[in-house]
Design an enzyme around this catalytic site. Structure first.
Site, PDB file in Angstrom:
ATOM      1  N   THR A 192       0.826  -1.194   0.000  1.00 56.97           N
ATOM      2  CA  THR A 192       0.000   0.000   0.000  1.00 56.97           C
ATOM      3  C   THR A 192       0.868   1.255   0.000  1.00 56.97           C
ATOM      4  OG1 THR A 192      -1.746  -1.127   1.220  1.00 56.97           O
ATOM      5  CG2 THR A 192      -1.706   1.268   1.353  1.00 56.97           C
ATOM      6  N   ILE A 221     -12.870  -5.411   0.508  1.00 53.57           N
ATOM      7  CA  ILE A 221     -12.493  -4.006   0.642  1.00 53.57           C
ATOM      8  C   ILE A 221     -11.647  -3.859   1.896  1.00 53.57           C
ATOM      9  CG2 ILE A 221     -13.352  -1.665   1.058  1.00 53.57           C
ATOM     10  CD1 ILE A 221     -15.846  -2.478  -0.568  1.00 53.57           C
ATOM     11  N   GLY A 222     -10.508  -3.221   1.759  1.00 56.75           N
ATOM     12  CA  GLY A 222      -9.600  -3.053   2.880  1.00 56.75           C
ATOM     13  C   GLY A 222      -9.760  -1.716   3.568  1.00 56.75           C
ATOM     14  N   THR A 242      -0.827   1.707   6.603  1.00 57.87           N
ATOM     15  CA  THR A 242      -0.512   0.568   5.749  1.00 57.87           C
ATOM     16  C   THR A 242      -0.358  -0.668   6.618  1.00 57.87           C
ATOM     17  OG1 THR A 242       1.079  -0.352   4.155  1.00 57.87           O
ATOM     18  CG2 THR A 242       1.968   1.100   5.850  1.00 57.87           C
TER      19      THR A 242
END
Length: 321
Positions: A192, A221-222, A242
């Site tokens: 990320t 979905i993060g 992250t």
């Protein structure tokens, strides 16, 4: 007060030492961070707004194939790419987010268009793709995002029957076999991407973009596009996180930093250190943040995080471990 900027390229179980054949790859990733930092510094020096700068820097990170965002995005369990991003303006708290992108070259710019061109905050999947087409943003065929390296990463993840934090580079397979057990989650590096900044006018902004987890379920979905989890900015600070998205969501990591500053009157570094230590399990999260005073912090509880920062008074730092 002058400008400040910080950016990251992912956190995880980054090896302390590498065999000679892998050092060049690590150096290429560090060079990518340095380039993106220089882009941000130049933009801030030229008087660009914090919002413009974080978008610009994250676009550069998305375009770098060694990071898990944009052109370097990892693959879902179905072998597809599903990218997501979020951007937030600290002064107004306006924000935009996208998920499930398969064709958009720069997800972060589409997130900004959602913020500025729609009455909404978050668009996903087919709706986000349709909006991208309507806005005329740059797109590619879905297959153009699927690289041989990421195909191999997905293969390794499936063989190990795990969903990986960021990703394990295929060239490190032997290294990982020698240094980790089958039950561990040996993330190599990179992942990320994100950027936070305060400009010379005192405006704060944050932006984050990712391809997610290797071998994630289709539709997952993060934390990245969830305002307050992976991305947040207000008048106190700007934060980009992250790591393991599910833990970041549970801990509302980015918002917790701002809340501790706002309601407990903690300084930025103390607030961020508390969140990293208390709000997520060890080995799962890192973040970069800047405050309204121009302070910078880049803590993590993983073995490492690709990160860089600079301030108007000449301080700069690039680190991994």
């Amino acid at each position: 007060m002058g400008w400040s900027i910080a950016l990251h390229g992912g956190a995880g179980d980054i090896p302390v030492t590498l065999p000679p054949e892998l050092i060049e790859r690590r150096e290429a990733s560090v060079a990518g961070l340095r380039h993106c930092l220089d882009v941000g510094v130049t933009a801030l020096t030229d008087g660009r707004s914090a919002l413009d700068v974080v978008e610009l820097v994250v676009r550069e990170l998305e375009n770098h194939p060694r990071f898990n965002a944009g052109r370097g995005s990892v693959l879902t369990s179905a072998g597809t790419v599903e990218m997501e991003a979020c951007i937030m303006d600290g002064m107004t708290k306006n924000c935009g987010a996208v998920s499930g992108l398969k064709t958009v070259v720069n997800a972060i710019s589409l997130a900004r268009l959602v913020m500025e061109k729609t009455p909404h905050i978050y668009l996903g999947f087919d709706g986000a793709e349709a909006f991208a087409k309507e806005q005329g943003v740059e797109t590619l065929e879905p297959s153009d995002f699927i690289t041989p390296e990421n195909i191999e990463r997905l293969k390794l993840a499936k063989e190990a029957d795990r969903v990986q934090l960021d990703y394990t580079a295929p060239e490190q397979k032997q290294v990982l076999q020698e240094t980790h057990t089958a039950n561990e989650d040996p993330d190599s590096k990179l992942g990320t991407v994100g950027c936070v900044a305060i400009d010379s006018e005192g405006n704060l902004a944050a932006a984050t973009s990712t391809g997610g987890l290797v071998n994630k379920m289709v539709g997952r979905i993060g934390d990245t596009p969830i305002v307050g989890s992976g991305t947040y900015a207000n008048s106190y600070c700007a934060v980009s996180a992250t790591g393991r998205g599910e833990h970041i969501i549970r801990g509302t990591i980015a918002r917790e930093v701002a809340a501790l500053m706002e309601y407990k009157d903690l300084p930025l570094k103390e607030a961020a250190a508390y969140v990293i230590e208390k709000c997520a399990p060890r080995g799962t999260v890192g973040l970069v943040a800047v405050s309204a005073k121009g302070e910078i912090t880049m803590p993590f509880n993983t073995t490492g995080m690709y990160r860089a920062c600079a301030t108007q008074d000449g301080y700069s730092e690039i680190g991994i471990l």
